[in-house]
Design a protein around this motif. Structure first.
Motif, PDB file in Angstrom:
ATOM      1  N   LEU A 202       1.393  -2.341  -5.890  1.00  0.00           N
ATOM      2  CA  LEU A 202       2.515  -1.581  -5.335  1.00  0.00           C
ATOM      3  C   LEU A 202       3.039  -0.548  -6.319  1.00  0.00           C
ATOM      4  O   LEU A 202       3.543   0.504  -5.922  1.00  0.00           O
ATOM      5  CB  LEU A 202       3.650  -2.530  -4.918  1.00  0.00           C
ATOM      6  N   SER A 203       2.910  -0.857  -7.618  1.00  0.00           N
ATOM      7  CA  SER A 203       3.379   0.099  -8.633  1.00  0.00           C
ATOM      8  C   SER A 203       2.571   1.395  -8.613  1.00  0.00           C
ATOM      9  O   SER A 203       2.998   2.410  -9.166  1.00  0.00           O
ATOM     10  CB  SER A 203       3.316  -0.535 -10.031  1.00  0.00           C
ATOM     11  N   GLN A 204       1.397   1.352  -7.973  1.00  0.00           N
ATOM     12  CA  GLN A 204       0.573   2.555  -7.832  1.00  0.00           C
ATOM     13  C   GLN A 204       0.930   3.351  -6.568  1.00  0.00           C
ATOM     14  O   GLN A 204       0.305   4.370  -6.281  1.00  0.00           O
ATOM     15  CB  GLN A 204      -0.911   2.157  -7.774  1.00  0.00           C
ATOM     16  N   HIS A 205       1.911   2.844  -5.798  1.00  0.00           N
ATOM     17  CA  HIS A 205       2.380   3.510  -4.570  1.00  0.00           C
ATOM     18  C   HIS A 205       1.232   3.795  -3.593  1.00  0.00           C
ATOM     19  O   HIS A 205       1.026   4.938  -3.158  1.00  0.00           O
ATOM     20  CB  HIS A 205       3.105   4.813  -4.909  1.00  0.00           C
TER      21      HIS A 205
ATOM     22  N   GLU B 285       2.223   5.492  -0.140  1.00  0.00           N
ATOM     23  CA  GLU B 285       3.131   6.649  -0.177  1.00  0.00           C
ATOM     24  C   GLU B 285       2.611   7.813   0.674  1.00  0.00           C
ATOM     25  O   GLU B 285       3.380   8.458   1.398  1.00  0.00           O
ATOM     26  CB  GLU B 285       3.336   7.105  -1.621  1.00  0.00           C
TER      27      GLU B 285
ATOM     28  N   ASN C 176       3.178   6.992   4.265  1.00  0.00           N
ATOM     29  CA  ASN C 176       4.621   6.998   4.544  1.00  0.00           C
ATOM     30  C   ASN C 176       5.152   8.431   4.692  1.00  0.00           C
ATOM     31  O   ASN C 176       5.940   8.725   5.599  1.00  0.00           O
ATOM     32  CB  ASN C 176       5.385   6.282   3.426  1.00  0.00           C
TER      33      ASN C 176
ATOM     34  N   PRO D 168      13.933   2.624   0.453  1.00  0.00           N
ATOM     35  CA  PRO D 168      13.236   1.539  -0.259  1.00  0.00           C
ATOM     36  C   PRO D 168      13.487   0.182   0.383  1.00  0.00           C
ATOM     37  O   PRO D 168      14.616  -0.125   0.775  1.00  0.00           O
ATOM     38  CB  PRO D 168      13.838   1.603  -1.663  1.00  0.00           C
TER      39      PRO D 168
ATOM     40  N   GLU E 206      10.391   1.867   3.816  1.00  0.00           N
ATOM     41  CA  GLU E 206       9.243   2.134   2.946  1.00  0.00           C
ATOM     42  C   GLU E 206       8.028   1.320   3.351  1.00  0.00           C
ATOM     43  O   GLU E 206       6.896   1.639   2.980  1.00  0.00           O
ATOM     44  CB  GLU E 206       9.641   1.832   1.500  1.00  0.00           C
TER      45      GLU E 206
END
Length: 364
Positions: free
Chosen positions: A237-240, A243, A246, A259, A309
Motif C-alpha cells: 500500500l505504501s507504493q500506492h 492511485e 482512483n 483517505p 480511497e
C-alpha cells in the motif's frame, strides 16, 4: 531519631541523610527527566521506568547492619536509585549505552550480573551502574552536591524483573536456606525463563529481518516472491498501487478522494485466493479497465464529489469475483467483509450486480 537502636556513627549518618534529602530529590527529578527524554528520542519501547529515594527505615536497617563501612552519607551509592525495564535483552544494552554516554560511571562499583553465568541467578541478571551526574549535563551553582552524589541505575528485561519479584515474594535466597527440591525447581524455571528471554529477542530480530527483506522485494517489484500478509500488504500500500485507478474514477465526477483504511481488504483478498502480492498486482493489471467501466456505470449519472480511497480496490474485487463466476451472494459476502454485516448489503449487492451486468465480460 534513635528508634532504630543505631550507634552514634549511625545516628550521625541518618541526620546527614535528612539534611541531604532535598538534594537527593532534586537529583532524582533531573536524572529521570533526562532519561525519559533520551529514551523517547531513541525509540526504545520500555516496559517501565521507576525511581525511589530510600526511606528512612530502610536506610536505618542498612546502617545497623553495616554502617561502619561508611564515613559519610555520600559513600552510600543507592539512596537514590532508578530501574529501567525493557522487553528485550538487546534493548538493555542500548539503554546501558545511553546511560554510559550521559553519566559518569563508577566502574569499580558497577556490576554486570549477566556475566556471572549462574544457572539459578536469572532474576538477578541485570546491569547495576553506579553513576554521577556530570556538570556538562546539569549544574546548579547553589547546589554543587548534585554533581558529587552517586546513585544507582538498574537495567533488566521484563522477564528478569518478574522473576526477581517472584523470588523476593516467596523469600527465596539460596540453596542453603531453601530445601533442595525447591531450589532445583526454581533453577529449572530460571533456565526456562532465560531461554524465553533469548527466544523473544531472536524472534523479534527474525521478524525485523523478514520485514526488511519483503520491503526490499516490494520496492524492487518482485511481488510474486512476497507472501500476502498484514506486513507485506502495508508495504504494498505504501507504493500506492491503486492511485492511478482512483484518480481515473474520481475524474468521472471531479470528486475528491478521502483517505480510508484498507484493513478489511486483506481478509477479502485472501478469501479470493490471493497468496502473494503478485496475485494482487495481476488483478490490478487484468481488471483495471473493467473496474473503471463499472465506476462509470455507478457514478456517471451522479454528482458525488467525495470518494473513498478504497473505491478502486473495491471495484477490482467486484470485477474479479464476477469474472470467476461469482454472483450476488458473493458480492454480499464481499460487502459484509468490507462494511460489516447489514441488511443493506443485500440491496447493495443487487444494485452493483445490475450495474456490472452491463460490462462486456458479463455478456459473453
Amino acid at each position: 531519631m534513635n528508634d532504630y537502636a543505631l550507634d552514634l556513627h549511625g545516628q550521625m549518618l541518618l541526620e546527614e541523610y535528612h539534611e541531604m534529602l532535598p538534594v537527593f530529590k532534586q537529583l532524582q527529578q533531573v536524572v529521570m527527566e533526562r532519561l525519559k527524554e533520551l529514551f523517547k528520542q531513541s525509540g526504545i519501547e520500555l516496559n517501565s521506568m521507576e525511581s525511589r529515594i530510600k526511606e528512612e527505615y530502610s536506610l536505618a536497617g542498612k546502617l545497623k547492619r553495616k554502617g561502619s563501612k561508611y564515613v559519610s552519607i555520600t559513600d552510600i551509592t543507592d539512596i537514590f536509585g532508578a530501574r529501567v525495564i525493557a522487553f528485550y535483552n538487546e534493548d538493555v544494552d542500548r539503554i546501558a549505552s545511553i546511560v554510559e554516554n550521559l553519566f559518569e560511571i563508577d566502574w569499580p562499583n558497577s556490576v554486570d550480573k549477566r556475566k556471572m553465568h549462574q544457572f539459578d541467578s536469572f532474576g538477578y541478571n541485570s546491569l547495576h551502574y553506579i553513576c554521577r551526574m556530570p556538570k556538562k549535563m546539569y549544574e546548579d551553582s547553589s547546589c554543587p552536591q548534585l554533581n558529587e552524589l552517586r546513585f544507582e541505575i538498574q537495567m533488566r528485561t521484563a522477564l528478569q524483573h518478574v522473576w526477581s519479584a517472584i523470588q523476593h515474594d516467596i523469600g527465596y535466597k539460596s540453596e542453603i536456606e531453601t530445601p533442595l527440591e525447591y531450589h532445583r525447581s526454581l533453577s529449572r524455571l530460571a533456565g526456562m525463563l532465560e531461554l524465553a528471554d533469548n527466544e523473544f529477542s531472536r524472534i523479534r530480530n527474525a521478524i525485523t529481518d523478514y520485514r526488511r527483506r519483503t520491503l526490499s522485494l516490494v520496492q524492487s517489484g518482485r511481488l510474486e516472491e512476497v507472501e500476502l500478509d498484514g506486513d507485506t500488504f502495508n508495504n504494498y500500500l505504501s507504493q500506492h498501487p491503486f492511485e492511478k485507478l482512483n484518480r481515473k474514477i474520481a475524474a468521472i465526477t471531479q470528486a475528491e478522494i478521502q483517505p480510508m483504511p484498507f484493513n478489511s481488504y486483506l481478509f477479502v483478498l485472501k478469501r479470493m485466493g490471493m497468496q502473494t502480492l503478485g496475485d494482487v498486482e495481476l488483478m490490478v493489471r487484468e481488471d483495471f479497465d473493467e473496474a473503471y467501466q463499472l465506476a462509470l456505470f455507478q457514478l456517471g449519472s451522479t454528482d458525488i464529489d467525495i470518494l473513498s480511497e478504497t473505491i478502486g480496490l473495491q471495484n477490482l474485487c467486484i470485477v474479479h469475483i464476477l469474472k470467476n463466476n461469482g454472483g450476488k451472494e458473493d458480492l454480499q459476502k464481499l460487502f459484509n467483509s468490507i462494511f460489516g454485516k447489514s441488511p443493506h448489503n443485500e440491496s447493495l449487492a443487487e444494485t452493483v450486480y445490475k450495474d456490472a451486468s452491463r460490462l462486456s465480460f458479463m455478456n459473453r
